[in-house]
Write a protein that holds these residues in place. Sequence first.
Motif, mmCIF file in Angstrom:
data_model
loop_
_atom_site.group_PDB
_atom_site.id
_atom_site.type_symbol
_atom_site.label_atom_id
_atom_site.label_comp_id
_atom_site.label_asym_id
_atom_site.label_seq_id
_atom_site.Cartn_x
_atom_site.Cartn_y
_atom_site.Cartn_z
ATOM 1 N N SER A 106 6.932 39.185 -10.875
ATOM 2 C CA SER A 106 6.406 38.198 -11.816
ATOM 3 C C SER A 106 7.435 37.745 -12.846
ATOM 4 O O SER A 106 7.202 36.787 -13.584
ATOM 5 C CB SER A 106 5.170 38.751 -12.536
ATOM 6 N N LEU A 107 8.582 38.433 -12.910
ATOM 7 C CA LEU A 107 9.636 38.046 -13.851
ATOM 8 C C LEU A 107 10.800 37.422 -13.084
ATOM 9 O O LEU A 107 11.190 37.916 -12.021
ATOM 10 C CB LEU A 107 10.131 39.270 -14.640
ATOM 11 N N VAL A 113 15.949 38.736 -20.501
ATOM 12 C CA VAL A 113 14.652 38.936 -21.156
ATOM 13 C C VAL A 113 14.432 37.927 -22.275
ATOM 14 O O VAL A 113 13.324 37.411 -22.464
ATOM 15 C CB VAL A 113 14.541 40.382 -21.674
ATOM 16 N N GLY A 114 15.498 37.613 -23.019
ATOM 17 C CA GLY A 114 15.367 36.623 -24.089
ATOM 18 C C GLY A 114 14.919 35.273 -23.562
ATOM 19 O O GLY A 114 14.047 34.621 -24.152
ATOM 20 N N GLU A 115 15.483 34.858 -22.440
ATOM 21 C CA GLU A 115 15.092 33.571 -21.842
ATOM 22 C C GLU A 115 13.669 33.617 -21.312
ATOM 23 O O GLU A 115 12.924 32.639 -21.420
ATOM 24 C CB GLU A 115 16.071 33.225 -20.719
ATOM 25 N N ILE A 116 13.277 34.766 -20.735
ATOM 26 C CA ILE A 116 11.927 34.909 -20.190
ATOM 27 C C ILE A 116 10.872 34.816 -21.296
ATOM 28 O O ILE A 116 9.867 34.113 -21.159
ATOM 29 C CB ILE A 116 11.810 36.257 -19.436
ATOM 30 N N ASN A 152 19.223 40.711 -24.011
ATOM 31 C CA ASN A 152 20.342 40.231 -23.207
ATOM 32 C C ASN A 152 20.443 40.912 -21.847
ATOM 33 O O ASN A 152 21.414 40.697 -21.121
ATOM 34 C CB ASN A 152 21.651 40.416 -23.980
ATOM 35 N N ARG A 153 19.449 41.697 -21.507
ATOM 36 C CA ARG A 153 19.453 42.392 -20.212
ATOM 37 C C ARG A 153 18.524 41.675 -19.235
ATOM 38 O O ARG A 153 17.753 40.797 -19.618
ATOM 39 C CB ARG A 153 19.046 43.855 -20.410
ATOM 40 N N TYR A 154 18.594 42.092 -17.971
ATOM 41 C CA TYR A 154 17.849 41.416 -16.903
ATOM 42 C C TYR A 154 16.762 42.341 -16.354
ATOM 43 O O TYR A 154 16.850 43.572 -16.476
ATOM 44 C CB TYR A 154 18.813 40.984 -15.799
ATOM 45 N N GLN A 164 6.458 45.525 -17.179
ATOM 46 C CA GLN A 164 5.115 45.053 -17.522
ATOM 47 C C GLN A 164 4.992 44.815 -19.025
ATOM 48 O O GLN A 164 4.289 43.884 -19.453
ATOM 49 C CB GLN A 164 4.067 46.059 -17.040
ATOM 50 N N ARG A 165 5.677 45.591 -19.828
ATOM 51 C CA ARG A 165 5.688 45.341 -21.273
ATOM 52 C C ARG A 165 6.355 43.999 -21.582
ATOM 53 O O ARG A 165 5.902 43.250 -22.458
ATOM 54 C CB ARG A 165 6.421 46.478 -21.999
ATOM 55 N N ILE A 166 7.422 43.697 -20.851
ATOM 56 C CA ILE A 166 8.094 42.407 -21.020
ATOM 57 C C ILE A 166 7.154 41.274 -20.614
ATOM 58 O O ILE A 166 7.080 40.230 -21.278
ATOM 59 C CB ILE A 166 9.394 42.370 -20.191
#
Length: 274
Positions: A106-107, A113-116, A152-154, A164-166
């Motif tokens: 789903s990601l 993560v910042g962009e998501i 800044n991580r993927y 799932q927290r993201i």
Amino acid sequence: MNDAPRALVSVRALRKHFPQRDGFFRKTWKKAVDGVSFDVREGKTLALVGESGSGKTTVGLMILDLLAPTSGEILYRGESVSGRRGRDWLALRREVQVVFQDPYSSLNARRNVGEIVTEGMCLHHIGDGPEERLAMARELLERVGMSASALNRYPHEFSGGQRQRIAIARALSVRPKFVVCDEPTSALDVSVQSQILNLLRRLQREEGLTYLFITHNLGVVEYLADEVCVMERGVIVERGSVDAIFDAPREAYTRRLLDSVPSLDPGLRKLRRV
């Protein structure tokens, strides 16, 4: 005077029939959802429970306007979900969000993560520029139990529970009112499931969120839900409060679902009210 919360989402006589071939020339219809009706009260959690193939996820997709109903009606704040266009559709997309079952798919693996987390903010014009949006994303990550250094991580660098927290942070980024949680813990280890459920419960209290919680596992329902609808073969066969469903199920199908739960300690259910 009636102080009961009003219905935020109402589903009325909802049907979804899929065409399928029976031989070369004959077409039949599979009734995935066949006349489902329920209300999701504002600030509460309705659990839609059933085995795989019962139609519960199809209902969720129709509520999200990702799948067109064959017939029936879905109302959000008293207005139809189907057929919205332009600003009306965009406003609905902001207020109605989803947390999917599989945090691995789903990601977007190509975005950090910042962009998501900030993607929805950009779409809905939340925040004044990239710096403010990143600051809001940091705060969201911390609220769901993640370090701000994750920005800044993927996705591939995180565990299933962290992903799932993201995904939950992404859903909250546009300040929704209603969240469809489609099996949000089923792909996670049992030890992580309770953490995610506790997080969802806390966020509901803090933000006044309304949940439709879709699951096959009645064991997780007891921690989160206020009301339960049990689906079998496209129809609702039983509904009621969590206590009523767990303490005195009327249908044999519901009793089979309860029997499949490894542990149903009645004392644990009281944690739901703490």
